[in-house]
Design a protein around this motif. Structure first.
Motif, PDB file in Angstrom:
ATOM      1  N   GLY A 231       0.837  -1.201   0.000  1.00  0.00           N
ATOM      2  CA  GLY A 231       0.000   0.000   0.000  1.00  0.00           C
ATOM      3  C   GLY A 231       0.865   1.241   0.000  1.00  0.00           C
ATOM      4  N   GLY A 232       0.440   2.261  -0.735  1.00  0.00           N
ATOM      5  CA  GLY A 232       1.201   3.513  -0.763  1.00  0.00           C
ATOM      6  C   GLY A 232       2.474   3.383  -1.561  1.00  0.00           C
ATOM      7  N   GLY A 233       3.561   3.915  -1.030  1.00  0.00           N
ATOM      8  CA  GLY A 233       4.821   3.959  -1.768  1.00  0.00           C
ATOM      9  C   GLY A 233       5.547   2.633  -1.840  1.00  0.00           C
ATOM     10  N   PRO A 241      12.637   5.406  -1.912  1.00  0.00           N
ATOM     11  CA  PRO A 241      11.167   5.348  -1.954  1.00  0.00           C
ATOM     12  C   PRO A 241      10.592   6.150  -3.118  1.00  0.00           C
ATOM     13  CG  PRO A 241      11.899   6.788  -0.172  1.00  0.00           C
ATOM     14  CD  PRO A 241      13.131   6.179  -0.754  1.00  0.00           C
ATOM     15  N   PHE A 242       9.456   5.705  -3.642  1.00  0.00           N
ATOM     16  CA  PHE A 242       8.736   6.435  -4.693  1.00  0.00           C
ATOM     17  C   PHE A 242       7.263   6.047  -4.612  1.00  0.00           C
ATOM     18  CE2 PHE A 242       9.824   2.396  -6.614  1.00  0.00           C
ATOM     19  CZ  PHE A 242       8.728   2.073  -7.395  1.00  0.00           C
ATOM     20  N   VAL A 243       6.407   6.807  -5.288  1.00  0.00           N
ATOM     21  CA  VAL A 243       4.968   6.515  -5.319  1.00  0.00           C
ATOM     22  C   VAL A 243       4.561   6.323  -6.777  1.00  0.00           C
ATOM     23  CG1 VAL A 243       2.642   7.347  -4.802  1.00  0.00           C
ATOM     24  CG2 VAL A 243       4.506   7.791  -3.190  1.00  0.00           C
ATOM     25  N   ALA A 244       4.171   5.108  -7.122  1.00  0.00           N
ATOM     26  CA  ALA A 244       3.947   4.756  -8.529  1.00  0.00           C
ATOM     27  C   ALA A 244       2.716   5.423  -9.130  1.00  0.00           C
ATOM     28  CB  ALA A 244       3.834   3.244  -8.666  1.00  0.00           C
ATOM     29  N   ASN A 245       1.643   5.514  -8.378  1.00  0.00           N
ATOM     30  CA  ASN A 245       0.408   6.119  -8.899  1.00  0.00           C
ATOM     31  C   ASN A 245       0.043   7.332  -8.059  1.00  0.00           C
ATOM     32  OD1 ASN A 245       0.245   4.020 -10.677  1.00  0.00           O
ATOM     33  ND2 ASN A 245      -1.604   3.104  -9.835  1.00  0.00           N
ATOM     34  N   MET A 246      -0.198   8.445  -8.721  1.00  0.00           N
ATOM     35  CA  MET A 246      -0.655   9.626  -8.014  1.00  0.00           C
ATOM     36  C   MET A 246      -1.934  10.102  -8.704  1.00  0.00           C
ATOM     37  SD  MET A 246       2.917  11.532  -7.106  1.00  0.00           S
ATOM     38  CE  MET A 246       2.378  12.051  -5.489  1.00  0.00           C
ATOM     39  N   PRO A 247      -3.107   9.831  -8.157  1.00  0.00           N
ATOM     40  CA  PRO A 247      -3.379   9.409  -6.782  1.00  0.00           C
ATOM     41  C   PRO A 247      -3.244   7.889  -6.585  1.00  0.00           C
ATOM     42  CG  PRO A 247      -5.424   9.641  -7.992  1.00  0.00           C
ATOM     43  CD  PRO A 247      -4.332  10.078  -8.928  1.00  0.00           C
ATOM     44  N   THR A 248      -3.228   7.486  -5.295  1.00  0.00           N
ATOM     45  CA  THR A 248      -3.362   6.071  -4.940  1.00  0.00           C
ATOM     46  C   THR A 248      -4.138   5.959  -3.630  1.00  0.00           C
ATOM     47  OG1 THR A 248      -2.220   3.984  -4.566  1.00  0.00           O
ATOM     48  CG2 THR A 248      -1.132   5.938  -3.715  1.00  0.00           C
ATOM     49  N   GLU A 249      -5.095   5.051  -3.609  1.00  0.00           N
ATOM     50  CA  GLU A 249      -5.882   4.783  -2.398  1.00  0.00           C
ATOM     51  C   GLU A 249      -5.924   3.283  -2.124  1.00  0.00           C
ATOM     52  OE1 GLU A 249      -7.169   7.249  -0.588  1.00  0.00           O
ATOM     53  OE2 GLU A 249      -6.758   8.875  -1.994  1.00  0.00           O
ATOM     54  N   GLU A 250      -5.136   2.504  -2.856  1.00  0.00           N
ATOM     55  CA  GLU A 250      -5.290   1.055  -2.848  1.00  0.00           C
ATOM     56  C   GLU A 250      -4.251   0.338  -1.980  1.00  0.00           C
ATOM     57  OE1 GLU A 250      -4.285  -0.842  -6.650  1.00  0.00           O
ATOM     58  OE2 GLU A 250      -3.058   0.886  -7.143  1.00  0.00           O
ATOM     59  N   THR A 336      -8.351   5.121 -15.907  1.00  0.00           N
ATOM     60  CA  THR A 336      -8.108   4.093 -14.900  1.00  0.00           C
ATOM     61  C   THR A 336      -7.277   4.604 -13.725  1.00  0.00           C
ATOM     62  OG1 THR A 336      -8.273   2.378 -16.582  1.00  0.00           O
ATOM     63  CG2 THR A 336      -7.228   1.749 -14.527  1.00  0.00           C
ATOM     64  N   LEU A 337      -6.336   5.508 -13.959  1.00  0.00           N
ATOM     65  CA  LEU A 337      -5.507   6.026 -12.871  1.00  0.00           C
ATOM     66  C   LEU A 337      -6.368   6.558 -11.736  1.00  0.00           C
ATOM     67  CD1 LEU A 337      -2.723   6.853 -11.704  1.00  0.00           C
ATOM     68  CD2 LEU A 337      -2.957   9.012 -12.967  1.00  0.00           C
ATOM     69  N   PHE A 338      -7.473   7.211 -12.085  1.00  0.00           N
ATOM     70  CA  PHE A 338      -8.357   7.779 -11.062  1.00  0.00           C
ATOM     71  C   PHE A 338      -9.464   6.804 -10.673  1.00  0.00           C
ATOM     72  CE2 PHE A 338      -6.229  11.254 -13.021  1.00  0.00           C
ATOM     73  CZ  PHE A 338      -5.960  12.112 -11.963  1.00  0.00           C
ATOM     74  N   ASP A 339     -10.122   6.204 -11.669  1.00  0.00           N
ATOM     75  CA  ASP A 339     -11.267   5.351 -11.368  1.00  0.00           C
ATOM     76  C   ASP A 339     -10.883   4.122 -10.548  1.00  0.00           C
ATOM     77  OD1 ASP A 339     -13.025   7.082 -12.620  1.00  0.00           O
ATOM     78  OD2 ASP A 339     -12.841   6.087 -14.562  1.00  0.00           O
ATOM     79  N   GLU A 340      -9.666   3.591 -10.739  1.00  0.00           N
ATOM     80  CA  GLU A 340      -9.250   2.429  -9.957  1.00  0.00           C
ATOM     81  C   GLU A 340      -9.026   2.800  -8.492  1.00  0.00           C
ATOM     82  OE1 GLU A 340      -5.557   0.682 -11.186  1.00  0.00           O
ATOM     83  OE2 GLU A 340      -4.352   2.304 -10.364  1.00  0.00           O
ATOM     84  N   ASN A 341      -8.813   4.099  -8.228  1.00  0.00           N
ATOM     85  CA  ASN A 341      -8.600   4.546  -6.862  1.00  0.00           C
ATOM     86  C   ASN A 341      -9.879   5.053  -6.206  1.00  0.00           C
ATOM     87  OD1 ASN A 341      -5.718   4.148  -6.176  1.00  0.00           O
ATOM     88  ND2 ASN A 341      -5.433   5.282  -8.067  1.00  0.00           N
TER      89      ASN A 341
END
Length: 410
Positions: A231-233, A241-250, A336-341
């Motif tokens: 979850g998250g980064g 560390p990095f964050v693959a999807n911005m946004p991410t809620e998963e 998908t970047l947004f709808d999947e989150n």
């Protein structure tokens, strides 16, 4: 109150410092449409200021893409330039980070022969398989951010006056990525910490399978014995560390390739290959997709499943509460970047090797032996709703609630 220009600066800074987390002396690859040039220049400036050695931009143009699909001969879609794939591989081997800036028109390829789209996706997937393996194993830092385009904004905010549509989509993106807050970088640190608590709980439980129940859905997903929830980064090979999807809620993991049975119904449109696939149902037996139906885009969905052997199976299981920022906005982004989150989702195709214990350093054969699915494609689709219940089932048969009415039950 931040001005639009201030938010744009913060967004570029967030993509560089939190998204790919560029390091001194590192190369940054940016894949972006020409319509996002103003934003990409800001990203490049932030990257150089952070110590990047080189910022390499790969531009694309939707109008040129559509021209090719309409006018080029069929054989043009069965090949992808080897020199370009090798270039990505060389930069990846050298530890480059990659930022994808997306601004796609969900209807770009509406009316195009689905075979052309399927062939192009397959040729790209095969040529880029090695570079994609760097991403799928977190060898390098990678991130995806979005920028509005006129066509995309018109699709999302079709009821708004034309002159307001792009501004509305910018506002929605700034909200979803926490850019509208005073200190987005700090907000992301706190958000990542929250996702980590869910990740830790699920990793401690080590559920053998998950059972999904909702209108149109009755699905059981077995998990590999050595599965790991993320979850998250993430961290790349160097521990950065990095964050693959911005946004991410998963919070997500991988399914056991042959351990999926039952049926699942989509709850949001899937934008794939320049077309929308809507209201579709997927049926599984022993992990394999055996039947699909869709109210719109059924041929596109069938061709996605036929991409290769691995595209007949799932590669990702992701949990996202219905009560989350993007979901609560009630905006369907057709992206998908947004709808999947905004929704629990699954992915057809390749599984992430870092979702298995020790998976980052395993060979393809070792990963497959552990139950991971491999494919040249990875496509998420949304299945969550306020009516979804999910049970976690332990090896001894104990059943525990994971989701109730679309939200975390713990």
């Amino acid at each position: 109150m931040s001005t639009f220009e201030q938010n744009l600066e913060k967004y570029a800074d967030l993509a560089v410092r939190v998204g790919v987390n560029i390091q001194k002396g590192q190369t940054l690859i940016v894949n972006a449409p020409i319509s996002t040039a103003e934003f990409v220049r800001k990203v490049a400036k932030k990257a150089y200021e952070a110590g990047a050695k080189n910022v390499h931009i790969e531009w694309s143009d939707e109008e040129m893409t559509r021209l090719k699909y309409d006018l080029a001969p069929d054989e043009a879609f069965t090949e992808y330039p080897t020199w370009k794939a090798k270039g990505y591989e060389e930069m990846g081997e050298d530890g480059a980070a990659i930022l994808s800036v997306i601004a796609s028109n969900p209807d770009l390829l509406k009316g195009v022969d689905p075979d052309r789209i399927a062939n192009a996706n397959k040729a790209y997937g095969m040529a880029m398989e090695k570079f994609r393996s760097f991403i799928q194993s977190d060898k390098i830092s990678w991130s995806i951010v979005a920028v509005p385009s006129e066509a995309w904004a018109a699709k999302v905010f079709s009821d708004a006056p034309k002159e307001e549509q792009e501004a509305k989509l910018w506002e929605a993106i700034f909200m979803a990525t926490r850019v509208n807050l005073e200190d987005p970088v700090q907000a992301w640190k706190e958000h990542n910490a929250t996702l980590k608590t869910k990740e830790e709980y699920l990793n401690e439980k080590k559920y053998k399978r998950l059972h999904y129940k909702a209108p149109g859905t009755d699905l059981t997903i077995e998990l590999p014995e050595t599965h790991v929830w993320i979850g998250g980064g993430s961290e790349n090979e160097q521990g950065t560390p990095f964050v693959a999807n911005m946004p991410t809620e998963e919070v997500f993991t991988v399914p056991l390739k042959t351990g999926v049975k039952g049926y699942v119904t989509s709850t949001k449109p899937l934008s794939y290959g320049g077309n929308l696939i809507e209201n579709f149902k997927v049926t599984f037996e022993k992990g394999r997709i055996v039947h699909v139906t869709a109210e719109a885009g059924e041929e596109t969905l069938k061709r996605l499943v036929e991409t290769d052997e691995g595209s007949h199976y799932l590669g990702e299981v992701a949990l996202v509460p219905h009560n989350s920022p993007i979901s609560n906005s009630n905006i369907i982004f057709f992206n998908t970047l947004f709808d999947e989150n905004a929704s629990n989702h699954l992915a057809i195709g390749n599984g992430y090797s870092f979702c298995l214990e020790g998976g980052k350093t395993m060979s393809k054969e070792e990963l497959e032996a552990k139950g991971l699915n491999t494919s040249i494609t990875h496509v998420d689709f949304m299945i969550g709703s306020a009516d979804m219940d999910i049970d976690g089932i332990k090896a001894d048969g104990t059943v525990e609630p994971v989701f109730r009415k679309g939200n975390w039950a713990f």
